[in-house]
Motif scaffolding. Structure first.
Motif, PDB file in Angstrom:
ATOM      1  N   UNK A 295       0.845  -1.202   0.000  1.00  0.00           N
ATOM      2  CA  UNK A 295       0.000   0.000   0.000  1.00  0.00           C
ATOM      3  C   UNK A 295       0.878   1.249   0.000  1.00  0.00           C
ATOM      4  N   UNK A 296       0.269   2.361  -0.364  1.00  0.00           N
ATOM      5  CA  UNK A 296       0.979   3.625  -0.189  1.00  0.00           C
ATOM      6  C   UNK A 296       0.021   4.634   0.404  1.00  0.00           C
ATOM      7  N   UNK A 297       0.575   5.660   1.067  1.00  0.00           N
ATOM      8  CA  UNK A 297      -0.288   6.620   1.734  1.00  0.00           C
ATOM      9  C   UNK A 297      -0.353   7.926   0.965  1.00  0.00           C
ATOM     10  N   UNK A 298      -1.588   8.405   0.778  1.00  0.00           N
ATOM     11  CA  UNK A 298      -1.813   9.709   0.160  1.00  0.00           C
ATOM     12  C   UNK A 298      -2.481  10.590   1.200  1.00  0.00           C
ATOM     13  N   UNK A 299      -1.930  11.770   1.434  1.00  0.00           N
ATOM     14  CA  UNK A 299      -2.583  12.692   2.353  1.00  0.00           C
ATOM     15  C   UNK A 299      -3.487  13.610   1.525  1.00  0.00           C
ATOM     16  N   UNK A 300      -4.705  13.845   2.003  1.00  0.00           N
ATOM     17  CA  UNK A 300      -5.540  14.820   1.275  1.00  0.00           C
ATOM     18  C   UNK A 300      -5.546  16.185   1.964  1.00  0.00           C
ATOM     19  N   UNK A 301      -4.470  16.439   2.693  1.00  0.00           N
ATOM     20  CA  UNK A 301      -4.279  17.768   3.243  1.00  0.00           C
ATOM     21  C   UNK A 301      -3.575  18.652   2.207  1.00  0.00           C
ATOM     22  N   UNK A 302      -4.149  18.683   1.021  1.00  0.00           N
ATOM     23  CA  UNK A 302      -3.656  19.560  -0.047  1.00  0.00           C
ATOM     24  C   UNK A 302      -4.867  19.936  -0.899  1.00  0.00           C
ATOM     25  N   UNK A 303      -4.772  21.046  -1.651  1.00  0.00           N
ATOM     26  CA  UNK A 303      -5.962  21.594  -2.313  1.00  0.00           C
ATOM     27  C   UNK A 303      -6.572  20.621  -3.327  1.00  0.00           C
ATOM     28  N   UNK A 304      -7.873  20.807  -3.587  1.00  0.00           N
ATOM     29  CA  UNK A 304      -8.567  19.955  -4.554  1.00  0.00           C
ATOM     30  C   UNK A 304      -7.923  20.087  -5.945  1.00  0.00           C
ATOM     31  N   UNK A 305      -7.423  21.285  -6.235  1.00  0.00           N
ATOM     32  CA  UNK A 305      -6.744  21.507  -7.516  1.00  0.00           C
ATOM     33  C   UNK A 305      -5.496  20.608  -7.622  1.00  0.00           C
ATOM     34  N   UNK A 306      -4.693  20.586  -6.549  1.00  0.00           N
ATOM     35  CA  UNK A 306      -3.508  19.713  -6.512  1.00  0.00           C
ATOM     36  C   UNK A 306      -3.912  18.244  -6.575  1.00  0.00           C
ATOM     37  N   UNK A 307      -4.974  17.921  -5.865  1.00  0.00           N
ATOM     38  CA  UNK A 307      -5.432  16.521  -5.822  1.00  0.00           C
ATOM     39  C   UNK A 307      -5.793  16.058  -7.237  1.00  0.00           C
ATOM     40  N   UNK A 308      -6.533  16.913  -7.976  1.00  0.00           N
ATOM     41  CA  UNK A 308      -6.939  16.550  -9.343  1.00  0.00           C
ATOM     42  C   UNK A 308      -5.716  16.305 -10.214  1.00  0.00           C
ATOM     43  N   UNK A 309      -4.790  17.241 -10.156  1.00  0.00           N
ATOM     44  CA  UNK A 309      -3.577  17.134 -10.974  1.00  0.00           C
ATOM     45  C   UNK A 309      -2.759  15.892 -10.563  1.00  0.00           C
TER      46      UNK A 309
END
Ligand code: PMP
Ligand code: GLU
Length: 397
Positions: A370-384
């Motif tokens: 598995x790998x960990x993704x933090x969603x403590x970043x903007x939706x714009x960054x998340x999309x990209x």
């Protein structure tokens, strides 16, 4: 110079080093999307900053009592009563330099060399190193996605032994976002009470919880469990105050005293100004927190939908914290541009160099599929970032 054996044993925090590497690449002008960060991307709310400014102007710039100011201890006592139905006296509270420091003090004060400490995996990176630093023997129990990444009573009973001294529970959990229900904690609590196992209950993500779930502190279930438990919490995550370094522990009086005495010979008190700001965080408006949770919820749902659409990737739905922990079991053994992906660490390296996306490989948490993704970043960054991850993963042969 010769290093001490204990220093040679320590590996640096992978979460902090990946975040630092991504930030360095960004500073050098590279367009890196950073999913490594374990801190909210929001600013500290204004009223909290103001409280720090006022504290400075009032001259609150001196040593405070080692375990925290009376005002902050009082605010913590009230918080524990109001939010967790827990009754503590101020002398049972120890304020430290972040929840990480509170955990360190607790493990040092309560674990002898050779003691077994039960650690459900996936676990947050620093628990393992802190156990090793105390000379404890980690007993790692792999939890499974089918059980919501939560330790079951059967799994606990299988590892508990006369040498068991302690268990570390973390709900909501990092990196899986698993949240234990009242019933699950009660069932585990029965075994722990019977075997008199000390419980470290890390509740730092208490406020970051979704889907209407309730956070329950195992210490609140009955007086026997409260006597066995050290509750760990802090202001870092709920109030976007990671840099201020304020965490706390609530514990039976002798344990709190031992932790305070230990701290009196290491850091002394945590920063006076940050303590004043933490009083404002705990007693002031909770509106910024509500807004932050709503935004995290939106990002979690979006990311889950996008990740689930990538072939070979499956993702457990987290109920708390701000991480996703997708499995790439369906991709392991295949190759990207001729490079074999033997583990999530291989994938993380490819994502960073080829797609400029920083993620934390699961090996850091005890699971390298598995790998960990933090969603403590903007939706714009998340999309990209997800576009880039999708491009790499769909080209895997
Ligand atoms: N516990 C967990 C599970 C965490 O993820 C973190 C992240 N930093 C901490 C404790 C420590 O928090 P703090 O920043 O208050 O030291
Ligand atoms: N707890 C956060 C994380 O897991 C912050 C980094 C750290 O303290 O390890 O990323």
């Amino acid at each position: 110079m010769k290093l001490a054996a204990r220093a040679k044993e320590i590996s640096p925090s992978p979460t902090l080093s990946i975040d630092a590497r991504a930030k360095k690449m960004i500073a050098a002008g590279e367009k890196v999307i950073n999913f490594g960060a374990g801190e909210p991307d929001f600013d500290t709310p204004e009223h909290i900053k103001q409280a720090a400014v006022e504290a400075l102007h009032k001259g609150m710039t001196k040593y405070t009592p080692v375990g925290g100011t009376p005002a902050l201890k009082e605010a913590i006592v009230r918080k524990l009563k109001a939010d967790n139905n827990l009754d503590y006296a101020p002398e049972q509270i120890v304020v430290s330099c972040g929840a990480k420091h509170s955990l360190y003090n607790a493990i040092q004060a309560l674990c002898d060399p050779g003691d077994e400490i039960i650690l459900p995996a996936p676990y947050w990176v620093s628990y393992l190193e802190q156990i090793k630093l105390a000379g404890g023997r980690p007993v790692i129990v792999q939890t499974r996605a089918e059980n919501g990444f939560k330790l079951t009573v059967e799994e606990l009973e299988a590892v508990v032994s006369p040498r068991t001294r302690m268990i570390i529970l973390n709900s909501p959990g990092n990196p899986t976002g698993a949240v234990y229900t009242r019933e699950e904690l009660a069932a585990l609590g029965e075994v722990l009470l019977q075997k008199k196992v000390t419980i470290i209950s890390d509740e730092i993500y208490e406020k970051l919880i979704y889907d209407g779930l309730e956070h329950v502190s195992i210490a609140s279930l009955n007086p026997g469990l409260k006597e066995l438990t050290v509750v760990i919490n802090g202001v870092s995550k709920a109030y976007s105050m990671t840099g201020w370094r304020i965490g706390y522990a609530a514990a039976p009086a002798p344990a709190a005293k031992a932790m305070t005495d230990l701290q009196s010979h290491s850091t002394s008190n945590p920063t006076s100004i940050a303590q004043a700001a933490s009083v404002a965080a705990l007693t002031g408006t909770q509106e910024p927190l509500r807004q932050m949770v709503a935004e995290f919820n939106r990002r979690r749902d979006y990311m889950l939908e996008r990740l689930s659409a990538i072939p070979g990737v499956s993702c457990f739905k987290p109920s708390g914290a701000f991480y996703l922990f997708p499995s790439i079991a369906g991709i392991i053994g295949r190759a990207y541009k001729g490079k074999t992906i033997g583990s999530a660490s291989d994938l993380a390296a490819i994502l960073l160099t080829e797609a400029k996306v920083a993620v934390v490989p699961g090996v850091a948490f005890g699971d390298d599929r598995c790998f960990r993704l933090s969603y403590a970043t903007s939706l714009e960054n998340i999309k990209e970032g997800l576009d880039r991850i999708g491009e790499v993963l769909t080209s895997v042969k």
